[in-house]
Structures are given as C-alpha cells and as structure tokens.
Design an enzyme around this catalytic site. Structure first.
Site, PDB file in Angstrom:
ATOM      1  N   THR A   2      64.527  22.859  72.769  1.00  0.00           N
ATOM      2  CA  THR A   2      63.715  21.795  73.891  1.00  0.00           C
ATOM      3  C   THR A   2      64.791  20.875  74.150  1.00  0.00           C
ATOM      4  OG1 THR A   2      61.930  20.218  73.725  1.00  0.00           O
ATOM      5  CG2 THR A   2      63.004  20.538  71.834  1.00  0.00           C
ATOM      6  N   ASP A   3      64.791  20.131  75.373  1.00  0.00           N
ATOM      7  CA  ASP A   3      65.487  19.185  75.596  1.00  0.00           C
ATOM      8  C   ASP A   3      64.795  17.880  75.105  1.00  0.00           C
ATOM      9  OD1 ASP A   3      67.520  17.981  76.871  1.00  0.00           O
ATOM     10  OD2 ASP A   3      66.260  17.661  78.605  1.00  0.00           O
TER      11      ASP A   3
END
Length: 191
Positions: A2-3
């Site tokens: 995930t960012d």
C-alpha cells in the site's frame, strides 16, 4: 502493498506551521506558494491554500521545475527558490543547514512531512505538513493481518514520518523515501 498518502492517510494534507530563520514569515510563505502554484502535488496545494489564508503575496515565477520525489524549484526575480526534501537540498548544492536539522528531525518523528525552504542555495526555514490517518485504515489493516496478509507500506515520505505512521498502524514492514520507480522495482522484486 500500500502507498501512504491518500491511501492510508486522508490525502488532504494541511500546513501545520512555517518556521522562518531568515526574512519574514509572510514574505517567505509568499515565495514558496508562488513556486507551488505551478505544481499539482497535494502538498503544493496545501501550501498555496495556507498562503492565501495568511494573505501572502504571490509573485511571477520563472524556470519552474517539479523534481519527482524531491520537490520544486523556480526563480522569482533574481532569487532561486528550492522547496523540498533532503535529496533536493543535496541536488541543489544548498549550503549547510545543520542548525535546523534537529528541529526538522523532531517534526518528522511526530509523523509530519517537512519541506526545507532555500533561497539562493541557503536554507531559510522549513514548512511542516500533516495528513491524518484515515479512521478506516486502522480497521482495514487489522483485518488484513487477521487474514494472514502481510501489509507493506511504500512511501515517498521520509524514514521518520513513515516509521511514525507504520508504528501507529502496527505495520512491521515499510519502505520510505521511495521514488515512483523504487516502488515499482520493490514490487517486481517481490513478484
């Protein structure tokens, strides 16, 4: 994978404060907002909005350049303005700024994003930006981990800010200071 910004966090960064060591706050704020008015980055928008609220004067910018993963540069009259992270300051050969380093690191350890402000290759201060963690991120990450999914956060933000967010979310694995190509390379290596 995930960012961080806009995925785990709200993606609505706002300026918490500006610290100016040389010149007036309004004058320096006007210069960095002027540079940022040409950028589409969420951090840039936060700075421009903050400057407008404070009634800072925006000026004409020439030689604007956005440097991915580092920051922005541009000229106002005869002054070269550089605004960004440590990598940008090194790239732009900015003069010694150790006197504010402790303050900047302290802010980053609190999970904040900090951009150095340099005028004509000399750091004149910094600006602190906050982006709240989404309330849904806590539950989503907990649920993924309960299902046996390893969650790894990749972010362009600095190590201290990334660590603060990872700690708050109980993430054991994260990688900070990633340029977009670094994130891609990391995923390819995992594959």
């Amino acid at each position: 994978i995930t960012d961080k910004t806009g995925t785990i966090t709200e993606g609505k960064p706002s300026v918490e404060k500006i610290v100016v060591k040389e010149g007036t706050e309004l004058e320096v704020l006007g210069k960095i907002a002027s540079i940022n008015q040409n950028s589409e980055h969420p951090l840039a928008n936060a700075m421009v909005n903050f400057a407008k609220e404070k009634k800072a004067k925006l000026q004409k910018v020439t030689d604007f350049e956005s440097i991915t993963g580092k920051g922005v540069v541009g000229s106002i009259n005869d002054e070269k303005i550089s605004l960004g992270n440590l990598k940008l300051m090194e790239q732009e050969s900015v003069a010694d700024f150790k006197e504010i380093e402790k303050e900047v690191v302290a802010e980053k350890k609190l999970g904040k994003t900090v951009s150095y402000i340099a005028i004509n290759k000399k750091v004149v201060g910094y600006i602190t930006i906050v982006d709240a963690i989404k309330s849904s991120s806590f539950e989503a990450i907990k649920e993924l981990k309960n299902q046996g999914v390893e969650v790894i956060m990749l972010t362009g933000d600095n190590e201290n800010t990334a660590k603060a967010v990872a700690t708050e979310l109980n993430l054991t694995d994260f990688k900070a200071s990633c340029l977009p190509q670094d994130k891609l390379e990391y995923i390819k290596n995992l594959q």
